[in-house]
Design a protein around this motif. Structure first.
Motif, PDB file in Angstrom:
ATOM      1  N   ILE A 176       0.859  -1.193   0.000  1.00 48.79           N
ATOM      2  CA  ILE A 176       0.000   0.000   0.000  1.00 48.79           C
ATOM      3  C   ILE A 176       0.894   1.242   0.000  1.00 48.79           C
ATOM      4  N   CYS A 177       1.960   1.197   0.792  1.00 44.54           N
ATOM      5  CA  CYS A 177       2.866   2.349   0.846  1.00 44.54           C
ATOM      6  C   CYS A 177       3.560   2.577  -0.501  1.00 44.54           C
ATOM      7  N   ARG A 178       3.868   1.486  -1.185  1.00 46.03           N
ATOM      8  CA  ARG A 178       4.491   1.604  -2.515  1.00 46.03           C
ATOM      9  C   ARG A 178       3.531   2.330  -3.466  1.00 46.03           C
ATOM     10  N   LEU A 179       2.257   1.978  -3.384  1.00 39.60           N
ATOM     11  CA  LEU A 179       1.289   2.660  -4.253  1.00 39.60           C
ATOM     12  C   LEU A 179       1.105   4.114  -3.820  1.00 39.60           C
ATOM     13  N   GLN A 180       1.191   4.356  -2.495  1.00 43.46           N
ATOM     14  CA  GLN A 180       1.077   5.746  -2.015  1.00 43.46           C
ATOM     15  C   GLN A 180       2.115   6.634  -2.685  1.00 43.46           C
ATOM     16  N   GLY A 211      -7.939   5.795   2.059  1.00 46.70           N
ATOM     17  CA  GLY A 211      -8.301   6.301   0.730  1.00 46.70           C
ATOM     18  C   GLY A 211      -7.041   6.634  -0.045  1.00 46.70           C
ATOM     19  N   LEU A 212      -6.906   6.067  -1.219  1.00 47.16           N
ATOM     20  CA  LEU A 212      -5.686   6.245  -2.007  1.00 47.16           C
ATOM     21  C   LEU A 212      -6.022   5.968  -3.471  1.00 47.16           C
ATOM     22  N   ARG A 249      -3.660  12.813  -9.895  1.00 47.40           N
ATOM     23  CA  ARG A 249      -2.433  13.503  -9.522  1.00 47.40           C
ATOM     24  C   ARG A 249      -1.660  12.544  -8.638  1.00 47.40           C
ATOM     25  N   GLY A 250      -0.346  12.687  -8.590  1.00 44.65           N
ATOM     26  CA  GLY A 250       0.300  11.652  -7.805  1.00 44.65           C
ATOM     27  C   GLY A 250       1.733  11.879  -7.457  1.00 44.65           C
ATOM     28  N   ARG A 251       2.423  10.777  -7.387  1.00 43.74           N
ATOM     29  CA  ARG A 251       3.817  10.750  -6.937  1.00 43.74           C
ATOM     30  C   ARG A 251       3.915  11.170  -5.477  1.00 43.74           C
TER      31      ARG A 251
END
Ligand code: ZN
Length: 505
Positions: A24-28, A398-399, A406-408
């Protein structure tokens, strides 16, 4: 563009960490985290997931609790929405109106798009993700329960490849086999063969384990890690193939958990106050007490005087938290001292006469997690519960990640909620967001730029009401006309109350 919604049932956002949930943190780090994401009231699974797929609260979709009393038939009947076969029957009996708002699956089907569901929740929850999948030939598979699966021929094909549906684990045992099965079903079959426009992949943990072992016990941490590792298989696929195929990933949970510390018996206390309570409607029962962490009371005599008397009885109890009844005006409920149920969007013709939450506090549990509560179930103290209005019950993961977002590693501090997911998906698919959806399109999270993106107005409000010594406060926040619940509290009980309560115990 396609969507994969991955849910971790009951995952508290403060359990998301590099050590426990590395995937999950990797996707965050690749997407945008909704740091003020939350669920609806009641904060129960089979209220929240209907909100996910209808984009509205229980006032709109009518799934008013994990369990409720159906007063549309004589005699009234008790409904446990964990039962997929019963849900199907209710839907047919009501001409397709089990839910009183259109669902994402139906809306997609109306635009010749498809939705697939893979879930290890109860059979009823699995069905509620897409309760009309049969009508459109869409797939809906449970990791354990055959009665929640459709179509049968596709299930047979899946079982031929993946092995038979694993049996549900013993009560209280962490579910690992189901998580593996649904993950493989997505990666090996559903995606390569069907490429659904929207897939819901729902891990039924760590919810069950938290209920039986505590919010952050070793076994709860272990199953959380396990589910994250299953998601890691999906993330590997996404990075290798899914992202380039236009798949957007949404990660969420349906509610949090707090720790049950002090047991009460609502039935016992109502009996002491002169009522004849029961767990289901039957002759001689004057108030039905629906079991669970959200108090739901259904009166046989629904007169104003009887309602007021029942609510005053609750208000005099030290374990009683916020109380809601049908609205008298925009703030107050019909029973003096109660809030209007409209304030928490829980007014529906199926709603109980009285919704109450147990009194919560900010105590720290044995695992170092904040949030404690009174409770009414047959388990020992120290275990996870949810359903009420403590911020740790409402807070949800929520992610979002993918080309549409938008991201990174961005962190959004704009409040958001589970009702916003379906409108956001429809918007990105270029489909209209129908009026019954009260959630908003999460424009602040979208990569689409332009002058159309408005400045968001965020306004907080605190509402108060009460009767005699009982005072309650409700905190809400509004973003561009969409209102979210931040939490609710009651004033601390007097020492006299506390003594009386201890004596009664
Ligand atoms: Zn849940």
């Amino acid at each position: 563009m396609k969507f994969l919604v991955v849910s971790f049932d009951g995952l508290r956002p403060d359990l998301v960490s590099a050590s426990l949930t590395p995937n999950i943190c990797r996707l965050q780090s690749l997407g945008i985290t909704l740091s003020r994401h939350r669920t609806v009231y009641p904060s129960e699974t089979r209220v929240a997931f209907p909100s996910l797929v209808t984009g509205t609260t229980s006032s709109g979709h009518g799934m008013v609790g994990n369990k409720f009393v159906d007063r549309s038939v004589v005699p009234n009947r008790y409904i446990d929405t964990a039962d997929a076969v019963l849900l199907d029957r209710l839907n047919r009996e009501s001409n397709g109106n089990l839910m009183t708002a259109p669902t994402l699956g139906e809306l997609l089907a109306g635009s010749s798009k498809t939705m697939a569901v893979l879930a290890t929740n109860t059979p009823g929850t699995t069905r509620l993700f897409h309760h009309k999948a049969e009508d459109f030939g869409h797939v809906r598979f449970s990791g354990h329960f055959r009665e929640a699966c459709t179509p049968t021929a596709v299930l047979a094909e899946l079982e031929a490849g993946l092995g038979a549906l694993p049996p549900a684990p013993e009560k209280g045992e962490p579910d690992t086999s189901g998580q593996v099965w649904i993950t493989s079903a997505f990666l090996d079959y559903v995606w390569p063969k069907l490429k659904p426009d929207v897939t819901i992949l729902s891990y039924g943990e760590p919810d069950t384990t938290s209920h039986f072992h505590g919010t952050a016990s070793a076994v709860t941490r272990s199953i959380t890690e396990f589910c994250d590792a299953q998601f890691g298989r999906v993330l590997d696929w996404w990075e290798a193939e899914g992202r380039d195929a236009g798949v957007q990933i949404v990660i969420l949970s349906d509610h949090g958990h707090v720790t049950a510390h002090t047991r009460v018996s609502v039935t016992y206390e109502l009996r002491s106050a002169g009522y004849s309570p029961g767990a289901a409607p039957e002759s001689g029962v004057d108030v039905v007490v629906v079991p669970g962490q959200v108090g739901a009371l259904y009166l046989a005599d629904r007169s104003q005087a009887n309602l007021a008397r029942l609510v005053e009885t609750l208000m005099n109890r030290p374990w009683c938290g916020p109380i809601f009844t049908a609205p008298k005006n925009s703030v107050e409920g019909l029973a003096p001292g109660s809030f209007a149920s409209t304030l928490v969007f829980a007014d529906h013709h199926r709603a109980p006469d009285v919704y109450f939450s147990f009194k919560t506090d900010d105590s720290i549990d044995a695992f170092g997690m904040r949030g404690g509560t009174f409770y009414d179930n047959d388990r020992v103290p120290g275990l996870g519960v949810h359903g009420g209005l403590h911020p740790k019950e409402l807070a949800a993961v929520g992610l979002m990640a993918g080309s549409a977002f938008r991201g990174r590693g961005l962190i959004s501090e704009v409040p958001s909620g589970i009702c916003d997911i379906a409108p956001t998906i429809l918007h990105l698919l270029g489909l209209p967001v129908p009026a019954p959806m009260t959630g908003r399109v999460l424009r602040e999270a979208l990569s689409e730029a332009g002058p159309a993106t408005p400045e968001l107005r965020i306004e907080c409000e605190t509402l108060q009401t009460g009767l005699n010594a009982y005072r309650q406060e409700l905190h809400r926040v509004r973003v561009d006309g969409t209102t979210y619940i931040d939490g609710a509290t009651v004033a601390s009980t007097s020492s006299t109350h506390r003594k009386e309560f201890e004596a009664a115990e």
